[in-house]
Design a protein around this motif. Structure first.
Motif, short mmCIF file in Angstrom:
data_model
loop_
_atom_site.label_atom_id
_atom_site.label_comp_id
_atom_site.label_asym_id
_atom_site.label_seq_id
_atom_site.Cartn_x
_atom_site.Cartn_y
_atom_site.Cartn_z
N LEU A 183 37.05 49.48 31.48
CA LEU A 183 36.81 48.88 32.79
C LEU A 183 36.30 47.45 32.69
CD1 LEU A 183 36.81 49.21 35.84
CD2 LEU A 183 34.49 50.15 35.68
N ASN A 184 35.42 47.19 31.74
CA ASN A 184 34.83 45.85 31.64
C ASN A 184 35.88 44.80 31.35
OD1 ASN A 184 32.44 44.05 31.46
ND2 ASN A 184 33.10 43.84 29.33
N GLN A 185 36.79 45.07 30.40
CA GLN A 185 37.83 44.11 30.08
C GLN A 185 38.80 43.94 31.25
OE1 GLN A 185 38.17 42.07 27.21
NE2 GLN A 185 39.50 41.16 28.76
N LEU A 186 39.09 45.05 31.94
CA LEU A 186 39.95 44.96 33.12
C LEU A 186 39.33 44.05 34.17
CD1 LEU A 186 42.40 45.94 34.78
CD2 LEU A 186 40.98 47.84 35.57
N ALA A 187 38.04 44.21 34.40
CA ALA A 187 37.35 43.39 35.40
C ALA A 187 37.37 41.91 35.01
CB ALA A 187 35.91 43.87 35.57
N ILE A 188 37.16 41.61 33.73
CA ILE A 188 37.19 40.22 33.26
C ILE A 188 38.55 39.58 33.56
CG2 ILE A 188 37.17 38.76 31.20
CD1 ILE A 188 35.05 40.63 30.04
N SER A 189 39.62 40.32 33.27
CA SER A 189 40.96 39.78 33.49
C SER A 189 41.26 39.61 34.98
CB SER A 189 42.01 40.72 32.86
OG SER A 189 41.91 40.70 31.45
N ILE A 190 40.92 40.63 35.77
CA ILE A 190 41.20 40.57 37.21
C ILE A 190 40.42 39.44 37.86
CG2 ILE A 190 40.81 41.80 39.38
CD1 ILE A 190 41.71 44.33 37.99
N ASN A 191 39.21 39.20 37.41
CA ASN A 191 38.38 38.13 38.00
C ASN A 191 38.96 36.75 37.75
OD1 ASN A 191 36.50 39.90 39.08
ND2 ASN A 191 35.20 39.86 37.27
N ARG A 192 39.93 36.65 36.85
CA ARG A 192 40.56 35.35 36.56
C ARG A 192 41.89 35.18 37.29
NH1 ARG A 192 39.57 34.71 29.98
NH2 ARG A 192 37.29 34.92 30.04
N MET A 193 42.28 36.17 38.07
CA MET A 193 43.56 36.12 38.76
C MET A 193 43.40 35.51 40.15
SD MET A 193 45.22 39.83 37.83
CE MET A 193 45.52 40.31 36.13
N GLU A 194 43.79 34.27 40.30
CA GLU A 194 43.59 33.56 41.55
C GLU A 194 44.64 33.90 42.59
OE1 GLU A 194 43.31 29.45 40.68
OE2 GLU A 194 41.44 29.63 39.53
N SER A 195 45.78 34.48 42.17
CA SER A 195 46.87 34.76 43.11
C SER A 195 46.92 36.21 43.55
CB SER A 195 48.21 34.38 42.46
OG SER A 195 48.24 33.01 42.12
N LEU A 196 46.03 37.06 43.05
CA LEU A 196 46.11 38.49 43.31
C LEU A 196 45.87 38.80 44.79
CD1 LEU A 196 46.63 41.02 41.59
CD2 LEU A 196 44.15 41.37 41.52
N ARG A 197 46.81 39.54 45.40
CA ARG A 197 46.71 39.92 46.81
C ARG A 197 46.49 41.42 46.99
NH1 ARG A 197 46.82 35.20 46.41
NH2 ARG A 197 47.91 33.64 47.66
N SER A 198 47.06 42.22 46.09
CA SER A 198 46.99 43.67 46.21
C SER A 198 46.57 44.27 44.87
CB SER A 198 48.35 44.23 46.64
OG SER A 198 48.34 45.64 46.64
N LEU A 199 45.56 45.16 44.92
CA LEU A 199 45.04 45.76 43.69
C LEU A 199 44.85 47.25 43.89
CD1 LEU A 199 43.76 45.66 40.85
CD2 LEU A 199 41.58 45.07 41.96
N THR A 200 45.45 48.05 43.00
CA THR A 200 45.26 49.49 42.98
C THR A 200 44.71 49.89 41.62
OG1 THR A 200 47.05 49.92 44.54
CG2 THR A 200 46.35 51.75 43.16
#
Length: 210
Positions: free
Chosen positions: A142-159
């Motif tokens: 989970l921690n690595q997933l969060a680090i990567s997602i927090n760097r995604m500036e274009s993300l609109r939908s997350l499941t």
């Protein structure tokens, strides 16, 4: 269907087999050098052949609602992919993607992928990603997933689909600035406090358990 006829249509750019009860993908698909869209949803396929990496122009691959659970390494050649639809966001099934996804720089949709350490680390390279659905999430990843997602500036939908009994600490995701749809399957801790601190006020949340 007479698949040998595909040899006469080498300039075909869209090939949709959705709902066709085929169990084996014909070899001739690998010779469609200008193929942009390959739809295999709801077919009877249980695996993809290695030649799937041959149409390097492929931008959309849809294998949702099939029995395919592992993708071939040759998929890594498809560096023009924009939409990789592996499983539905509403489905508990996920697909193993044993390739370096960092090579998919143009990817905008990644749906139904099984989370691994390598996937979690390389997601941060997908800066064009707008829709992400990831499953088999556990506390170790989970921690690595969060680090990567927090760097995604274009993300609109997350499941995020968690393993049974796993918990998600909501405040791990701090930078979902442009998020419009958030769906989490699993136990979410500190959800209300996290929502108050989000900068985005236009998203909706579905499927939360606490």
């Amino acid at each position: 269907m007479k698949y040998f006829l595909l040899s006469k249509f080498k300039l075909l750019s869209l090939f949709n087999l959705e709902g066709v009860p085929i169990k084996i993908l014909p070899d001739s698909v690998g010779n469609l050098c200008l193929l942009h869209y390959l739809g295999l949803r709801r077919t009877k396929l249980i695996e993809l052949p290695s030649f799937i990496g041959r149409p390097i122009t492929l931008e959309t691959l849809d294998i949702r609602d099939t029995s395919i659970r592992d993708l071939p390494q040759d998929l890594e050649q498809l560096n023009k992919l924009r939409h990789l639809l592996l499983a539905s966001s509403f489905d508990h099934k996920v697909v193993n993607l044993p390739v370096d996804i960092a090579s998919f720089k143009d990817l905008q949709t990644l749906a139904g992928v099984k989370l691994t350490k390598r996937i979690g680390e390389n997601l941060k390279e997908l800066q064009q990603l707008q829709k992400l659905s990831v499953g088999k999430v556990n506390s170790n990843l989970l921690n690595q997933l969060a680090i990567s997602i927090n760097r995604m500036e274009s993300l609109r939908s997350l499941t995020i689909k968690c393993d049974l009994g796993e918990q998600i600490l909501a405040r791990s995701f701090t930078s979902l600035i442009e998020i419009q749809m958030l769906r989490i399957e699993g136990e979410v801790l500190d959800m209300l406090g996290w929502i108050k601190n989000l900068k985005s006020d236009t998203f909706r949340i579905e499927g939360l358990c606490s």
